[in-house]
Every structure is written in structure tokens, then in C-alpha cells.
Enzyme design. Sequence first.
Site, PDB file in Angstrom:
ATOM      1  CG  ASP A 145      40.604  41.548  37.941  1.00 43.82           C
ATOM      2  OD1 ASP A 145      41.656  41.247  38.544  1.00 43.82           O
ATOM      3  OD2 ASP A 145      40.412  41.269  36.751  1.00 43.82           O
ATOM      4  CD  GLU A 168      44.818  33.154  39.703  1.00 45.24           C
ATOM      5  OE1 GLU A 168      45.063  34.118  38.957  1.00 45.24           O
ATOM      6  OE2 GLU A 168      43.679  32.695  39.864  1.00 45.24           O
TER       7      GLU A 168
END
Length: 578
Positions: free
Chosen positions: A321, A514
Amino acid sequence: MPGSTWELHLLLLLGLGLGSEQALPPPCESQIYCHGELLHQVQMARLYPDDKQFVDMPLSTAPDQVLQSFAELAATYNNTVPREQLEKFVQEHFQAVGQELESWTPGDWKESPQFLQKISDPKLRAWAEQLHLLWKKLGKKIKPEVLSQPERFSLIYSQHPFIVPGGRFVEFYYWDSYWVMEGLLLSEMAETVKGMLQNFLDLVTAYGHIPNGGRVYYLQRSQPPLLTLMMDRYVAHTGDLAFLRENIETLALELDFWAENRTISVSSGGNSHTLNRYHVPYGGPRPESYSKDTELAHTLPEGSWETLWAELKAGAESGWDFSSRWLVGSPNPDSLGSIRTSKLVPVDLNAFLCQAEELLSGFYSRLGNESQATKYRNLRAQRIAALTALLWDEDKGAWFDYDLENQKKNHEFYPSNLTPLWAGCFSDPAIADKALQYLQDSQILNHRHGIPTSLQNTGQQWDFPNAWAPLQDLVIRGLAKSPSARTQEVAFQLAQNWIRTNFDVYSQRSAMYEKYDISNAQPGGGGEYEVQEGFGWTNGVALMLLDRYGDRLSSGTQLALLEPHCLAAALLLSFLTR
């Protein structure tokens, strides 16, 4: 299949053409955390830089009292509460984010796990020790009041402590946890892994599936299904067949969710194939991104808002996403408003399910249930046939997402195109070498800081120039399955690239991230929020690569291994020595 005439049959039609009159149910029942006027006014007032902050705040009193107080407040302002009054209301009725969680030091953490001794480079070994230490900083435990008064929290109660990704992500996330668990097992923390597994099994028992993450606003969407693989890694590490026997029916129940709620049937040349897609037929903006989803909807006709919001949730369910991957084939592929996740049959989702079917078949065999073993063995064989017929491209040497509406493959590069190789869902042993040729043809081996998420620079976080740890793992371990020394050497060089990027950034910033920007070997960017530190799955993949290649990996202080010509030299050398 060149020249084939495709006939498409959808078993699930929801989400492929919703009219404005067909309102979808909200993502959860809470009129505070999932839908309702309070949520709408607070989020659209943008009281916080990140919409997630508000929906993560615990309530100070019962939700009925909060809603009644808000209704009275709204009535005094003709139903539109000024920003200053909204701020005051939230301060009075909500607690600060994180009050329901406490830091937790895993009881099975130990000083020097054995895998560290396999790392030859002293700088990389010292770094690995720091990564191992990070498990202490990422441990969380949920306070008992979340169990006794669940209506006051958006957090979903979990009995056992767990490791979180980090940064804004202070709850569990489904697919992140697989790579976290791989790292934990290397750190010899099997009890922590067992607790996290039990939490997930409890969620399947309660809801029939594992939610995207540990919040009520995530309840109606899942994430890539890796629970069976998590169990496999735990059992392989511990030999705990009793735990497997106790929970094998719960593993099957999760696969039932995907079979019953995310299934499509596609026919080609008279043969019908069953595959899966991401699909979340629930309405309204995502609560944790409410203002962004609402603003995006207002760029479109009102009759298409529900469809947009359902497709955004499906994109979140994919884990990607967001990405150009879910925009391809739309009239305006540069706009997130054109997202069409549910119109695509994803390679990775079907590879994950194929792998789960194989593992579950093996589990049932070990436990003596041959009828169930045969059932899942047959499901796997059917899925491999479907992957080969619909998603595999022999000329290109890779699998590709299939566009249901346009009835063609999406031939853009994504690391997910090679997931069946990683998952072992293929029958031709030469496929790994074909995949290597595909990477060369796509010029992926020219990128010296990591494998890009795509070759399209859209500003979305799951696109170029970002690179993500789990996608490195999919490609590297997939190539490493090859019997060819040449292909295995490229897998090592890709691992070296990624480790060097992680190590260099850690050396500069004392943090793991991340995602990474492979254009400059720095933390990544783009998407809906600032890049987050931590970081669970990045740490897990780094430890996996250090374990696999620790005797060869270099911190880069003595050898320049990472320039594009080094990969070419490795390939040439492997040809000469074959």
C-alpha cells in the site's frame, strides 16, 4: 498464452462495479474508531499530522458516553464543531497513544546466539549483535484492561507479548511477523515465536482470519497469508509436533477464509482455473488514513467513492500500500484514485497459498491424516497448473499478475513476479535459471543497493526507488534454489548488495528502516507517512542473510563488491568455470 481466447468468470462480483446506491458495511462496528460523525470531524480537522494517531487513542470513558457528549457538543455548533473545541473534546475524552501497551523484554532473549559465530566479518558480526539487541526494544505486551474493557480501545487484545515493526506501528502486523519470526528463531527465541503464533491462531479462532494488524479498524482485511509457513518454521526449529497437532485445524480454517472470500475462477481454452485475489468489500475511508482517503474520493464522482475505498482496503490487504502494481490498466494509471486491486490476480498471493497448501499437506501426513493430506496436495497441484496456465510467461521466464478486466498479464517488473520460485510452486527445475535471465533482461542486476520494488517512479512507497526487505528475500532465496552455481552466485551478490545498504545506513544513523531508497542508499520515502525506524522485518531479513552467507559477506571496508560490473564479472566467471 499467446493467441488464446480468454473467457473470464468471476465467482465474486462485489467490488468490480459498485453503484453509488450500494453502500458497503463499515470496517468495524465502532462509531468512534471505524465510522461516524466524531471520526469524520476529528480526522477532517487534521488535529494530528498522522490520521493513525487519533484512532489509536484509548477512551477515557465508555464509548456511549463519549458519543453522547459529542452529540451534545455538535448540537451547540450546528453539527460542525470548531477545531479548537474538537481539540479540547479529544483531550477530555481520550488518552495518549500507547497507554494500553507496555514495553516487554522477551524472557528467552540471550546474549550470544550461535549464528553470530558464522559471521566472518567482525564489523558485520558486531552489527548483527546490535540487531539481535533490537528485539528487546521492539517487544510489547498488552495491558489487562484491554481484555476487561475492549470497547474503550482500538487495540485488539492478544494474550501473549509480541514483537512490533517499530515507529508508528506499535501493534502486530500479519505478514511482517513472518520475517520477524525468522529472525527470532535465529536469535534462539522460540518461546517468543510460539506466543506470537498462538496470538495469530487465537485470532483465526475468533474472526476466521488474521486481520491486517492488531486494531479493530483492520478487522475486515487480512494480509498475505503466511501463518502456515510461520508454523512450519517454528516446528522445524523446535520439533514441537504437539503444538502443531493442537492447531492444525486452525491453520486449515485460515485457508478456508481465502477459499471462501477471495476466490475467482478464470477459464482459458475450455479449462477453468481457481485462483485468489485481494478483495475487501467494506466501505468508508480507512480510519487510519481517513482524511487522505476522503480527499482522494473528492477528486472522483460521488458514485465511485465506495468502490475507491474498497479498492484502497484491498491494496492495504496486499501489503503493497500502495503501488503502480494496483493502478496498471486503469484509464489514469498515475492517480491513486484509479486503484483497482481486486481486478488483478496477484502472483505472490497465489504463490503464498500454494506454499501453504503444500505445507499443510505435509503436516497432515506427519500427523497420520492422509485424506486431508491428499486434499491439500491436490489443491496445490491445481494451483500450480493455474499459475502455469494463466500467470507464467515462458518467453520472459517469470510469472505476472493477471488483469481480469483487460484479460492480459501485467508485464511490468515487480520482485513479486518471482514469488512462486521462493515458494517452491513450480515443476521445472530450470525455472530458477530462467528467472535469472528475466532479472538480467529487466536490468535489475544493475542496481547496486538492492532490488527495486518496481521500475516506475510514482511517488508511491511500493515503487521505484524504494526497496523492501521481504522482496529481497523473495528473490534471493528463490534464486538460491537453483542447482546452477551461476544463479546461486548472483543470489549471493544480491544479498551482499542489500546487507551493505543496511549496514551503511545503520553506520550513519544507528537505525534500521522499513524501506530503503536504492538511488542513494538512504532510508526510503514516498507514500502516506514518513519512513519508520525499527524495523522488524528488515532486521529479520538481515539476520537471515547474515546466517546464510555469513562466511562470505563483507562490510565493504576491504573489497568493493557492489558495483554493477561485479555482478557481470561474477556471471562471466561462473560461465568460465562451469
